[in-house]
Design a protein around this motif. Structure first.
Motif, PDB file in Angstrom:
ATOM      1  N   UNK A 123      -0.963   4.259  -7.986  1.00 31.27           N
ATOM      2  CA  UNK A 123      -0.764   5.325  -7.007  1.00 31.27           C
ATOM      3  C   UNK A 123      -1.260   4.964  -5.604  1.00 31.27           C
ATOM      4  N   UNK A 124      -1.566   3.678  -5.364  1.00 31.99           N
ATOM      5  CA  UNK A 124      -2.058   3.258  -4.053  1.00 31.99           C
ATOM      6  C   UNK A 124      -0.982   3.459  -2.984  1.00 31.99           C
ATOM      7  N   UNK A 125      -1.416   3.838  -1.791  1.00 26.86           N
ATOM      8  CA  UNK A 125      -0.493   4.103  -0.683  1.00 26.86           C
ATOM      9  C   UNK A 125      -0.734   3.112   0.462  1.00 26.86           C
TER      10      UNK A 125
ATOM     11  N   UNK B 297       4.715 -12.097  -6.439  1.00 26.18           N
ATOM     12  CA  UNK B 297       5.542 -11.185  -7.231  1.00 26.18           C
ATOM     13  C   UNK B 297       6.290 -10.199  -6.336  1.00 26.18           C
ATOM     14  N   UNK B 298       5.866 -10.100  -5.069  1.00 21.16           N
ATOM     15  CA  UNK B 298       6.486  -9.167  -4.135  1.00 21.16           C
ATOM     16  C   UNK B 298       7.376  -9.869  -3.111  1.00 21.16           C
ATOM     17  N   UNK B 299       6.896 -10.984  -2.573  1.00 19.12           N
ATOM     18  CA  UNK B 299       7.641 -11.673  -1.505  1.00 19.12           C
ATOM     19  C   UNK B 299       7.540 -13.185  -1.694  1.00 19.12           C
ATOM     20  N   UNK B 300       8.547 -13.890  -1.198  1.00 19.24           N
ATOM     21  CA  UNK B 300       8.528 -15.352  -1.239  1.00 19.24           C
ATOM     22  C   UNK B 300       7.450 -15.903  -0.314  1.00 19.24           C
TER      23      UNK B 300
ATOM     24  N   UNK C  69     -19.001  -0.848  -8.377  1.00 21.41           N
ATOM     25  CA  UNK C  69     -17.557  -1.034  -8.318  1.00 21.41           C
ATOM     26  C   UNK C  69     -17.198  -1.876  -7.087  1.00 21.41           C
ATOM     27  N   UNK C  70     -16.132  -2.641  -7.215  1.00 18.42           N
ATOM     28  CA  UNK C  70     -15.677  -3.493  -6.117  1.00 18.42           C
ATOM     29  C   UNK C  70     -15.098  -2.666  -4.963  1.00 18.42           C
ATOM     30  N   UNK C  71     -14.913  -3.344  -3.824  1.00 16.48           N
ATOM     31  CA  UNK C  71     -14.119  -2.746  -2.742  1.00 16.48           C
ATOM     32  C   UNK C  71     -12.966  -3.704  -2.388  1.00 16.48           C
ATOM     33  N   UNK C  72     -12.316  -4.226  -3.441  1.00 13.86           N
ATOM     34  CA  UNK C  72     -11.279  -5.243  -3.275  1.00 13.86           C
ATOM     35  C   UNK C  72     -10.027  -4.737  -2.572  1.00 13.86           C
ATOM     36  N   UNK C  73      -9.849  -3.430  -2.463  1.00 15.89           N
ATOM     37  CA  UNK C  73      -8.693  -2.932  -1.717  1.00 15.89           C
ATOM     38  C   UNK C  73      -8.763  -3.356  -0.244  1.00 15.89           C
TER      39      UNK C  73
ATOM     40  N   UNK D 241       0.655  -8.554   3.827  1.00 18.94           N
ATOM     41  CA  UNK D 241      -0.466  -8.319   2.911  1.00 18.94           C
ATOM     42  C   UNK D 241      -0.920  -6.859   2.957  1.00 18.94           C
ATOM     43  N   UNK D 242      -0.011  -5.948   3.294  1.00 18.26           N
ATOM     44  CA  UNK D 242      -0.337  -4.515   3.264  1.00 18.26           C
ATOM     45  C   UNK D 242      -0.410  -4.015   1.826  1.00 18.26           C
ATOM     46  N   UNK D 243      -1.048  -2.867   1.657  1.00 16.07           N
ATOM     47  CA  UNK D 243      -1.194  -2.254   0.333  1.00 16.07           C
ATOM     48  C   UNK D 243       0.163  -1.827  -0.215  1.00 16.07           C
ATOM     49  N   UNK D 244       0.402  -2.153  -1.485  1.00 13.38           N
ATOM     50  CA  UNK D 244       1.545  -1.638  -2.237  1.00 13.38           C
ATOM     51  C   UNK D 244       1.087  -1.458  -3.682  1.00 13.38           C
ATOM     52  N   UNK D 245       1.658  -0.502  -4.408  1.00 16.37           N
ATOM     53  CA  UNK D 245       1.239  -0.260  -5.788  1.00 16.37           C
ATOM     54  C   UNK D 245       1.377  -1.508  -6.658  1.00 16.37           C
TER      55      UNK D 245
END
Length: 562
Positions: free
Chosen positions: A95-97, A318-321, A413-417, A428-432
């Protein structure tokens, strides 16, 4: 290059050095290194020792790594002569935005504000990575791997300078639950006292009894999700349950006749190291004195060129070349090396066009990442009597991670986001369900197909720079391994500012400043390199630890039953 010349220069005496014939364990804490060595002495293999060290570090360096960390494990199977990577990198929740870290005006939220709420917490991967490593390559069980850490946690660990420095610099990151442990009775832990985390001990006992499922599906998973959601996060039980640790092939390239093996993307540190080594091989860095301005200039401009390309092209494959073939193509490297002139710092360091050297990959059309923040991590290595090598760089991302400690379970807990670009329109923006780019750089070096060196470091964006300079100090300047680690390092991004360690000559700094570089006001340690050198001819292993933390290498010279 003759590796025997390098091996002949190695020293046998001094602090944070050790030699072994049956094995070696090295890490950023004495406790973890000794536990790793004990596992090797009792007949455990490299993965058994490495797993025990991760759990021990979760106790002895729990502000830099832990149960909710991310990491990359790299493993060399001596019998198969094959290197494998197990990716335990954290991942964005379902559910990350994309706009998680921007405000209503689309302005980026300040780092301290975006790195400490529940929305900073990514799906942690290190526990599943070690479970996978143990099942594939270990000779002992998950429960046996945890046992030494449980005893260490019961006894407690002595608070050292690393703990004190972390508390003094980053105490504002701590949430209420974490403060109860690190600031008992609202007073910070003091050097020399014994810190006992009873709740962490309890959690380790649960994991020992119930296995990794307790962390990703059971009561611990429920507590993680409750804590993250309570503080504004979107992590769900299904995110944890669905996480898988991937087994991957590594990236490999050469430098001066040595084969360099590193993790592949979404790990960006491995690419960065290979790319920089190719640039420096083109420029023949070894012709300059180890403390000459020319050497520092070459490293600084190489870091700038690499960073420009990394921010533009590194992403989750897995998202972009990713134009990896183009980025490492000899013609592209020669083209990028033309930016190095020894006359001045190039005012603008834009990315190149590696797509010209690709045949079947397409650009994403997205912008380069705009912001890159520092972080802390830990690196550790184990080598067994059969020559198997296991290494891992694991991290909570920043010191204390998100600052959120899971109530009743005693781990952060990590803050890897925040490894993602907070901007909404970059590669490298956030995507689910996306992996952010990581700069962790666990590295193996081979000569003529045989292990020669294993090394790695913490330090966020500085990691590849620390590994790079240590490699150069050994391979180009033929230094003793510990001396190579201690030789002063620098780090810079695409701008003019250089971070530096004590020992950089004033004359070299002055020359660099004259050609438009800037040095930070004070010298500070960069990274914490852990390394092992292999002298196969004499059947010896040489371990060395960086003085920036109190860790040590522990050599194994015989097994308990011999």
């Amino acid at each position: 290059m003759d590796k025997r010349e390098i091996l002949n220069n190695q020293k046998h005496d001094g602090e944070q050095r050790d030699w072994g014939t049956y094995g070696m364990a090295t890490s950023a804490t004495k406790e973890a290194s000794k536990i790793g060595a004990d596992v090797l002495k009792s007949g455990g293999n490299a993965v058994d020792a490495l797993a025990a060290m991760q759990f021990a570090l979760a106790v002895s360096e729990q502000f830099n790594t832990g149960l909710a960390a991310s990491g990359f494990i790299i493993y060399y199977d001596a019998k198969e002569k094959k290197t494998t990577v197990i990716q335990g990198h954290s991942k964005a929740p379902e559910d990350a935005k994309k706009n998680t870290f921007v405000d209503e005006n689309q302005d980026v939220i300040p780092f301290i504000e975006r790195s400490t709420p529940g929305s900073a917490v990514a799906i942690p991967g290190i526990m599943k990575a070690f479970d996978r490593a143990i099942s594939l390559y270990g000779s002992r069980s998950w429960a046996e791997a945890i046992a030494p850490a449980i005893e260490l946690s019961k006894q407690g660990v002595e608070v050292n300078d690393t703990w004190i420095s972390s508390l003094q610099k980053f105490d504002k990151r701590l949430g209420d639950e974490a403060r109860k442990f690190f600031f008992p009775d609202d007073v910070p832990l003091t050097k020399g006292e014994t810190a006992v985390n009873k709740e962490l001990t309890h959690t380790l006992e649960i994991l020992q009894e119930k296995g990794v499922a307790a962390f990703y599906e059971g009561e611990i998973a429920e507590a993680i999700v409750e804590e993250a959601q309570k503080l504004g996060g979107c992590l769900k039980l299904s995110d944890l349950a669905n996480y898988e640790a991937k087994v991957q092939s590594p990236l490999q390239s050469s430098y001066k006749g040595f084969d360099i093996v590193v993790p592949s993307p979404p790990n960006g540190g491995g690419f960065a190291l290979l790319y920089m080594l190719k640039l420096l091989e083109e420029m023949r860095i070894g012709q300059y004195d180890v403390r000459s301005w020319e050497k520092y200039y070459l490293i600084a401009e190489t870091l700038r060129i690499m960073t420009a390309d990394k921010l533009a092209f590194m992403t989750d494959p897995d998202f972009y070349d990713i134009p990896l073939e183009g980025l490492l193509h000899p013609d592209y490297i020669r083209e990028r090396a033309k930016k190095i002139n020894f006359k001045f710092r190039n005012e603008e360091m834009a990315p190149g066009n590696p797509w010209e050297y690709e045949t079947d990959k397409q650009p994403s059309g997205l912008k380069a990442q705009s912001i890159e923040k520092g972080s802390e991590t830990t690196h550790f290595i184990a080598v067994d009597k059969d020559g198997n090598i296991a290494a891992c760089t694991s991290s909570l991302e920043h010191v204390f991670g998100s600052g959120i400690m899971v109530a009743g379970y005693g781990f952060l807990l990590n803050n890897d986001m925040t490894d993602f670009d907070p901007q909404t329109d970059s590669i490298n923006s956030i995507e689910p369900n996306k992996y952010p780019v990581s700069m962790k750089t666990p590295t193996f070096i081979f000569k003529d197909g045989k292990p020669f060196m294993a090394l790695g470091s913490p330090g966020g964006p500085t990691i590849a720079a620390s590994v790079l300079q240590t490699i150069i100090h050994v391979l180009d300047y033929q230094m003793d391994l510990k001396d190579a680690i201690e030789e002063p390092r620098i780090y810079n991004g695409t701008g003019p500012l250089i971070w530096w360690e004590e020992g950089i000559p004033e004359e070299a700094k002055k020359t660099m400043e004259e050609i438009n570089f800037q040095f930070d006001q004070i010298a500070l340690p960069i990274g914490n390199v852990q390394a092992v050198l292999f002298d196969e001819e004499n059947g010896q292993l040489y371990g060395a630890s960086d003085s920036s933390r109190p860790g040590i290498p522990v050599g194994v010279n015989k097994l308990e039953n011999e």
